[in-house]
Design a protein around this motif. Structure first.
Motif, mmCIF file in Angstrom:
data_model
loop_
_atom_site.group_PDB
_atom_site.id
_atom_site.type_symbol
_atom_site.label_atom_id
_atom_site.label_comp_id
_atom_site.label_asym_id
_atom_site.label_seq_id
_atom_site.Cartn_x
_atom_site.Cartn_y
_atom_site.Cartn_z
ATOM 1 N N ASP A 10 -14.117 98.077 56.228
ATOM 2 C CA ASP A 10 -14.119 97.040 56.600
ATOM 3 C C ASP A 10 -12.618 96.254 55.191
ATOM 4 O OD1 ASP A 10 -16.114 95.649 58.797
ATOM 5 O OD2 ASP A 10 -16.521 97.517 57.984
ATOM 6 N N PRO A 11 -11.779 95.823 56.212
ATOM 7 C CA PRO A 11 -10.965 95.486 55.104
ATOM 8 C C PRO A 11 -11.771 94.855 53.594
ATOM 9 C CG PRO A 11 -10.400 94.040 57.186
ATOM 10 C CD PRO A 11 -12.113 95.124 56.999
ATOM 11 N N GLY A 12 -12.855 93.932 53.606
ATOM 12 C CA GLY A 12 -13.026 93.812 52.206
ATOM 13 C C GLY A 12 -14.232 95.083 51.289
ATOM 14 N N TYR A 13 -13.754 95.901 51.816
ATOM 15 C CA TYR A 13 -14.129 96.995 51.320
ATOM 16 C C TYR A 13 -13.237 98.850 51.081
ATOM 17 C CZ TYR A 13 -18.676 95.514 52.129
ATOM 18 O OH TYR A 13 -19.899 94.522 52.107
ATOM 19 N N LEU A 14 -11.852 98.537 52.184
ATOM 20 C CA LEU A 14 -11.328 98.996 52.097
ATOM 21 C C LEU A 14 -10.473 99.033 50.995
ATOM 22 C CD1 LEU A 14 -9.857 101.663 53.414
ATOM 23 C CD2 LEU A 14 -9.043 100.136 55.668
ATOM 24 N N TYR A 15 -9.846 97.597 51.481
ATOM 25 C CA TYR A 15 -8.349 97.496 50.328
ATOM 26 C C TYR A 15 -8.445 97.799 48.811
ATOM 27 C CZ TYR A 15 -6.841 94.963 54.840
ATOM 28 O OH TYR A 15 -6.504 94.803 56.228
ATOM 29 N N PRO A 16 -9.413 96.930 47.963
ATOM 30 C CA PRO A 16 -9.666 97.705 47.289
ATOM 31 C C PRO A 16 -9.644 99.011 46.671
ATOM 32 C CG PRO A 16 -11.991 96.630 47.911
ATOM 33 C CD PRO A 16 -10.752 96.579 49.101
ATOM 34 N N ALA A 17 -10.163 99.792 47.329
ATOM 35 C CA ALA A 17 -10.144 101.303 47.351
ATOM 36 C C ALA A 17 -8.615 101.765 47.537
ATOM 37 C CB ALA A 17 -11.251 101.711 48.053
ATOM 38 N N THR A 18 -8.372 101.269 48.321
ATOM 39 C CA THR A 18 -6.928 101.445 48.736
ATOM 40 C C THR A 18 -5.860 101.051 47.446
ATOM 41 O OG1 THR A 18 -6.668 100.573 51.378
ATOM 42 C CG2 THR A 18 -4.660 101.390 50.131
ATOM 43 N N ALA A 19 -6.257 100.118 46.644
ATOM 44 C CA ALA A 19 -5.481 99.913 45.747
ATOM 45 C C ALA A 19 -5.672 100.890 44.146
ATOM 46 C CB ALA A 19 -5.956 98.571 45.108
ATOM 47 N N CYS A 190 -8.360 94.233 41.996
ATOM 48 C CA CYS A 190 -8.273 95.587 42.216
ATOM 49 C C CYS A 190 -7.522 94.967 43.923
ATOM 50 C CB CYS A 190 -9.166 97.123 42.734
ATOM 51 S SG CYS A 190 -9.992 97.461 41.633
ATOM 52 N N TRP A 191 -6.496 94.118 43.845
ATOM 53 C CA TRP A 191 -6.379 93.139 44.866
ATOM 54 C C TRP A 191 -4.974 93.497 45.685
ATOM 55 C CZ3 TRP A 191 -8.267 89.433 46.974
ATOM 56 C CH2 TRP A 191 -7.905 88.706 48.760
ATOM 57 N N TRP A 192 -5.355 94.614 46.686
ATOM 58 C CA TRP A 192 -4.382 94.616 47.653
ATOM 59 C C TRP A 192 -4.609 94.396 49.404
ATOM 60 C CZ3 TRP A 192 -4.231 97.315 51.756
ATOM 61 C CH2 TRP A 192 -2.941 98.592 52.543
ATOM 62 N N GLU A 193 -3.345 94.618 49.697
ATOM 63 C CA GLU A 193 -3.309 94.225 51.553
ATOM 64 C C GLU A 193 -2.065 94.742 51.926
ATOM 65 O OE1 GLU A 193 -4.122 89.817 51.738
ATOM 66 O OE2 GLU A 193 -2.661 90.036 51.486
ATOM 67 N N PRO A 194 -2.704 95.041 53.569
ATOM 68 C CA PRO A 194 -0.786 95.494 54.452
ATOM 69 C C PRO A 194 0.247 94.496 53.441
ATOM 70 C CG PRO A 194 -2.501 95.782 55.265
ATOM 71 C CD PRO A 194 -3.516 95.017 54.617
ATOM 72 N N ARG A 275 -6.214 86.172 63.351
ATOM 73 C CA ARG A 275 -7.003 86.874 63.139
ATOM 74 C C ARG A 275 -6.023 87.654 62.641
ATOM 75 N NH1 ARG A 275 -12.366 87.822 64.720
ATOM 76 N NH2 ARG A 275 -13.491 89.788 63.571
ATOM 77 N N ARG A 276 -6.041 88.546 61.242
ATOM 78 C CA ARG A 276 -4.689 88.761 60.566
ATOM 79 C C ARG A 276 -5.720 90.063 59.420
ATOM 80 N NH1 ARG A 276 -2.574 86.436 64.052
ATOM 81 N NH2 ARG A 276 -0.238 85.779 63.946
ATOM 82 N N PRO A 277 -4.598 91.014 59.184
ATOM 83 C CA PRO A 277 -5.312 91.857 58.237
ATOM 84 C C PRO A 277 -4.324 91.927 56.790
ATOM 85 C CG PRO A 277 -3.824 92.782 59.476
ATOM 86 C CD PRO A 277 -3.494 91.400 60.247
ATOM 87 N N TRP A 278 -4.000 90.059 56.841
ATOM 88 C CA TRP A 278 -3.551 89.559 55.139
ATOM 89 C C TRP A 278 -4.214 87.933 54.808
ATOM 90 C CZ3 TRP A 278 -0.018 91.371 59.124
ATOM 91 C CH2 TRP A 278 0.794 91.157 59.855
ATOM 92 N N MET A 279 -3.961 88.010 54.135
ATOM 93 C CA MET A 279 -4.364 86.905 54.343
ATOM 94 C C MET A 279 -3.588 86.009 52.802
ATOM 95 S SD MET A 279 -7.949 86.610 51.452
ATOM 96 C CE MET A 279 -8.934 87.404 53.169
ATOM 97 N N GLY A 280 -3.444 86.018 51.838
ATOM 98 C CA GLY A 280 -1.720 86.145 50.808
ATOM 99 C C GLY A 280 -0.806 85.048 51.366
ATOM 100 N N PRO A 281 0.115 85.302 52.119
ATOM 101 C CA PRO A 281 0.802 84.350 53.069
ATOM 102 C C PRO A 281 -0.243 82.890 53.463
ATOM 103 C CG PRO A 281 1.198 86.048 53.503
ATOM 104 C CD PRO A 281 -0.406 86.450 52.803
ATOM 105 N N PHE A 282 -1.124 83.412 53.501
ATOM 106 C CA PHE A 282 -2.170 81.563 54.129
ATOM 107 C C PHE A 282 -2.875 81.112 52.548
ATOM 108 C CE2 PHE A 282 -3.043 85.065 57.603
ATOM 109 C CZ PHE A 282 -1.361 84.483 58.260
#
Length: 381
Positions: A10-19, A190-194, A275-282
């Motif tokens: 899930d993004p809340g776990y996968l994204y920081p690990a990706t960072a 550890c912030w990252w998103e697609p 329902r998006r895989p990013w939230m930064g622009p929002f």
């Protein structure tokens, strides 16, 4: 160093690990990441070796999928030949796999510590931390028994912490005077998103522009048998001074085939559902953030210096919401109060905004991806 990153999907776990995986790759290490979806495609473009994780890494199945995680990691290790594993809190199969492979394991936690501190929860911190630890230990012990591994010993919490346990928040989110267990440290978000798809969101931006009303970003978590935010959303954003941009996140689907729980929301409501895989622009666009209290929207709001209103249900939500209130970076959402009144008050609260900005500065200065990658390197030594 060869590192196998095996986070929950899930993004809340996968994204920081990706960072952290990307930072380790930039440092010249060989990195393999279990990943899927837009995150996997973005990681592959950056040069990471990416393997499909399978269904066992969905956080909604964490308490019954440990054996699937365990076997998938052993399989991936035959290809990656890692010197270290990096995983997520609640990914108990990775802890057992690390033991079988005789490897160190670094665990990426959430924004604050879910389990008891060294001296127990303490006064004013009654979020059932002991109960949460017992529940996680029950799952882990059952997994170990099923795999034929020995028991965890008297210090069960130690077994869940891995070689290093990294929290993605800030010490201000822990209870005053609380001492973290040995091996637990804060590294930052550890912030990252697609990367956002600007073309895909062009129509969405045009719709928000047409109303001319300030945007409130509402990020929904799981309800856990509690009260959904949808009734409050319907009341607050119908005929009011604000519009809502609602990210459905991990919220459950509605009844009767309604995919977002929109039953009862008036057609005239100023509500846009995504329902998006990013939230930064929002978050950039929002004046205020409303959340049940999960790590990704809380850390995202703080990094973007946005005021927070929190309304927790279950899971980590009560712990993190209480931490935000205690640190003075959020206010509670009274679902029964008139919506416009509460939103206006939150936006006018300069003291909370100032504390959120100071926390954002501290998070920015933590150099979190670098600190986490360094912890992974240290675990190998």
């Amino acid at each position: 160093m060869r590192a196998l990153f095996c986070p929950l999907s899930d993004p809340g776990y996968l994204y920081p690990a990706t960072a952290v995986a990307l930072e380790a790759h930039r440092r010249g290490h060989a990195v393999t990441l279990l990943s899927t979806g837009p995150a996997a495609r973005a990681a592959e473009r950056e040069g990471l070796d990416v393997l499909e994780p399978g269904e066992a890494f969905a956080v909604g199945r964490w308490f019954r999928a440990g054996e699937g995680q365990y076997h998938r990691i052993l399989q991936a290790a035959r290809t990656a030949r890692p010197d270290v594993l990096v995983t997520s809190v609640l990914c108990v199969g990775a802890l057992a796999a690390a033991e079988t492979l005789d490897l160190p394991v670094v665990v990426l936690g959430l924004a604050c510590h879910l389990w008891p501190h060294r001296d127990g929860p303490g006064p004013g911190d009654a979020e059932d931390r002991g109960w949460r630890l017992d529940g996680a230990l029950d799952v882990y012990r059952t997994l170990r028994a099923g795999l034929g591994l020995p028991g965890t010993g008297p210090d069960g919490q130690r077994a869940l912490l891995g070689t290093r346990f990294l929290l993605r928040g800030h010490p201000a989110l822990e209870p005053p005077g609380a001492e973290l267990p040995e091996g637990v440290r804060h590294v930052g978000p550890c912030w990252w998103e697609p990367p956002a798809d600007e073309a895909a969101d062009a129509g969405l931006r045009a719709r928000l522009d047409r109303t001319g009303k300030p945007v409130v970003y509402v990020h929904l978590g799981r309800v856990f048998g509690g009260e959904s935010l949808w009734p409050w959303i319907g009341r607050t954003f119908t005929g009011g001074a604000f519009q809502a941009l609602v990210e459905t996140g991990r919220s459950e689907t509605g009844r009767h085939g309604d995919p977002y729980g929109l039953t009862g929301i008036a057609a005239t409501a100023d509500v846009t559902v995504v329902r998006r895989p990013w939230m930064g622009p929002f978050l950039d666009r929002a004046s205020l953030v409303v959340t049940n209290g999960t790590s990704a929207p809380v850390l995202g709001a703080l990094r973007h210096r946005r005021p927070l209103l929190v309304s927790p249900n279950g899971g980590e939500q009560r712990v993190l919401a209480a931490a935000c209130l205690r640190a003075g970076v959020a206010a509670p959402l009274d679902r029964a109060a008139p919506g416009d009144e509460r939103l206006r008050a939150a936006l006018a609260d300069r003291a909370t905004a100032a504390r959120a900005a100071r926390t954002a500065d501290a998070l920015d200065q933590s150099k979190s991806e670098s600190a986490a990658a360094q912890a992974v390197e240290d675990a190998c030594r």
